[in-house]
Design an enzyme around this catalytic site. Structure first.
Site, PDB file in Angstrom:
ATOM      1  N   HIS A 163       3.122  -3.028  -4.167  1.00  0.00           N
ATOM      2  CA  HIS A 163       3.044  -2.266  -5.153  1.00  0.00           C
ATOM      3  C   HIS A 163       3.791  -0.528  -4.960  1.00  0.00           C
ATOM      4  O   HIS A 163       3.320  -0.350  -3.765  1.00  0.00           O
ATOM      5  CB  HIS A 163       1.771  -1.753  -5.929  1.00  0.00           C
ATOM      6  N   ASP A 222       3.119   1.750  -7.016  1.00  0.00           N
ATOM      7  CA  ASP A 222       2.102   3.104  -7.668  1.00  0.00           C
ATOM      8  C   ASP A 222       1.332   3.417  -6.777  1.00  0.00           C
ATOM      9  O   ASP A 222       0.767   2.823  -5.584  1.00  0.00           O
ATOM     10  CB  ASP A 222       1.479   2.549  -8.978  1.00  0.00           C
ATOM     11  N   ASP A 243      -0.494   3.122   1.817  1.00  0.00           N
ATOM     12  CA  ASP A 243      -0.794   2.417   0.322  1.00  0.00           C
ATOM     13  C   ASP A 243       0.214   2.464  -0.383  1.00  0.00           C
ATOM     14  O   ASP A 243      -0.152   3.307  -1.548  1.00  0.00           O
ATOM     15  CB  ASP A 243      -2.422   2.639   0.142  1.00  0.00           C
ATOM     16  N   GLU A 276      -0.975  -1.948  -9.564  1.00  0.00           N
ATOM     17  CA  GLU A 276      -1.791  -2.559  -8.736  1.00  0.00           C
ATOM     18  C   GLU A 276      -3.251  -1.428  -8.772  1.00  0.00           C
ATOM     19  O   GLU A 276      -4.279  -2.220  -8.603  1.00  0.00           O
ATOM     20  CB  GLU A 276      -1.213  -2.691  -7.354  1.00  0.00           C
ATOM     21  N   GLU A 277      -2.725   0.008  -8.497  1.00  0.00           N
ATOM     22  CA  GLU A 277      -3.903   0.667  -8.166  1.00  0.00           C
ATOM     23  C   GLU A 277      -4.881   1.113  -9.670  1.00  0.00           C
ATOM     24  O   GLU A 277      -5.830   1.518  -9.564  1.00  0.00           O
ATOM     25  CB  GLU A 277      -3.390   1.974  -7.653  1.00  0.00           C
ATOM     26  N   GLU A 303      -0.659  -4.864   2.012  1.00  0.00           N
ATOM     27  CA  GLU A 303      -1.695  -3.826   1.823  1.00  0.00           C
ATOM     28  C   GLU A 303      -2.147  -3.192   3.290  1.00  0.00           C
ATOM     29  O   GLU A 303      -1.946  -4.122   4.364  1.00  0.00           O
ATOM     30  CB  GLU A 303      -3.131  -4.544   1.407  1.00  0.00           C
ATOM     31  N   HIS A 336      -5.700   6.595   0.285  1.00  0.00           N
ATOM     32  CA  HIS A 336      -6.160   7.563  -0.777  1.00  0.00           C
ATOM     33  C   HIS A 336      -6.811   8.699  -0.802  1.00  0.00           C
ATOM     34  O   HIS A 336      -7.398   9.390  -1.275  1.00  0.00           O
ATOM     35  CB  HIS A 336      -7.199   6.468  -1.446  1.00  0.00           C
TER      36      HIS A 336
END
EC number: 3.5.1.18
Length: 381
Positions: A69, A71, A103, A137-138, A166, A355
């Site tokens: 992903h 995003d 990520d 995805e997030e 991931e 994150h």
């Protein structure tokens, strides 16, 4: 080239479910190297629309697919980041800083570099290499990998093995390969009592004592002891709301939210039944009414290590001189959709800074991840 690709990818402000051109950048790059590509946008309303990409080089088996992903999660305080810009890659002290570095734009960059180098160095190889990428995805993960997988299978494509990029590793690159994930179920509990003045409790029915008893039991219950590959299931209270702004009023109602991350000994339905039995018992004792709602967007799953999963683990061990462990820890991911189509591993960078403010990856870790991806393609194709 993985550093170049990563810097470019970080530059796209692809806060979920936005794409901001990241998918188109990858699409153009892969087209230049002979990939057949297709961008699909799913979602009924403009606010829900998600950009997805499937790109493939070759049409023979096996088809090794990288699933990922572009995003990223939102950024709250830009001023706390290096150069005050989470979307401008910063290289310092052997590290690349930027939102999405681990990520999971770093893993995308590594597989891009590994696959393009492999194709250049191994003309006429057997099999196929493909990418399935999304910008969803997030967030809700409703119109991304799940829909794109169904679409490509409807078009006649078949994936034989998937690598989900991931950030799975814990202390060093290569220490962890994920072959399953815990499930997740969210609960919302409303309890209705009777409002009144705090000086006259006999004329009211406070719902809070009942809620406190319920939450105390729920948070202290031992759901299980875990399994070989799963840690024990866990309940966490995420919100309590009374909506009472004064100190002399007994509230009429209260609301609580909680989440359970569960292993393969449970399902959302069996947990909901267990939770409701506790709630019902206390609400009957305190003579209050309740309403319980629950929703689950991901069940637990575990794969038996297939030949290709074991082969991937051998490549990791041979390349990095570390024996990886199989794990199911952490949150949910799009692997829960992929496992319905083919065997897979989740393997990427370290999860430590995902994150977080000043998210970063070491350049040396990018090299290690590139080496694993490249060597696996050599081994399988």
């Amino acid at each position: 080239m993985y550093i170049h690709y990563l810097k470019d990818l970080i530059g796209f402000k692809s806060v979920t479910p936005e794409n901001d051109g990241a998918i188109e950048y990858i699409d153009d790059l892969l087209k230049q190297h002979g990939f057949k590509t297709e961008i699909k946008i799913f979602g009924d309303f403009k606010s829900e629309q998600v950009t997805n990409l499937y790109a493939i080089f070759g049409r023979n088996e096996p088809n090794i697919c990288f699933v990922g992903h572009v995003d990223v999660v939102p950024v709250d305080n830009h001023a706390l980041w290096h150069n005050s810009s989470p979307f401008k890659a910063s290289k310092q002290d052997g590290k690349i800083y930027g939102r999405g570095a681990v990520d999971m734009k770093g893993a995308i960059a590594c597989f891009l570099a590994a696959s393009l180098d492999f194709i250049k160095n191994n003309a006429g190889f057997k099999g196929s290499i493909s990418f399935l990428l999304t910008s969803d995805e997030e967030g809700k993960a409703k119109h991304g990998t799940k829909e794109m997988l169904q679409y490509i299978y409807d078009q006649g494509y078949k994936v034989d093995f998937a690598i989900v990029g991931e950030p799975t590793c814990e202390k060093e690159i290569g220490d962890t390969i994920k072959i399953g994930r815990r499930g997740s179920v969210n609960f919302k509990l409303n309890i209705d009592g009777l409002a009144g003045h705090v000086a006259y409790p006999h004329k009211a029915n406070n719902p809070l004592p009942c809620l406190i008893k319920i939450l105390h039991e729920l948070t202290n219950i031992r759901l299980d002891e875990g399994t070989e590959f799963f840690q024990n299931s866990n309940l966490e209270v995420t919100n309590i709301d009374v909506g009472n702004e004064t100190s002399n009023v007994i509230p009429a109602s209260t609301e609580a939210s909680f989440n359970i991350r569960f292993n393969n000994l449970h399902s959302a339905e069996t947990l909901a039944k267990q939770v409701e039995e506790i709630i019902k018992r206390y609400c009957k004792e305190y003579k209050v009414d309740y309403k319980l709602e629950y929703s689950s967007f991901a069940g637990s799953f575990i794969q038996n290590p297939s030949a290709k999963i074991k082969e991937f683990a051998k490549v990791v061990e041979h390349t990095l001189k570390i024996k990886p462990k199989f794990s199911t820890s952490g949150g949910t991911s799009d692997a829960r959709f992929v496992k319905n189509y083919c065997p897979l591993v989740e393997f990427g960078l370290l999860s430590e800074t995902a994150h977080k403010i000043n998210e970063y990856t070491k350049i040396s870790d990018l090299q290690k991840l590139y080496d694993v991806y490249y060597n696996f393609l050599i081994k399988i194709l």
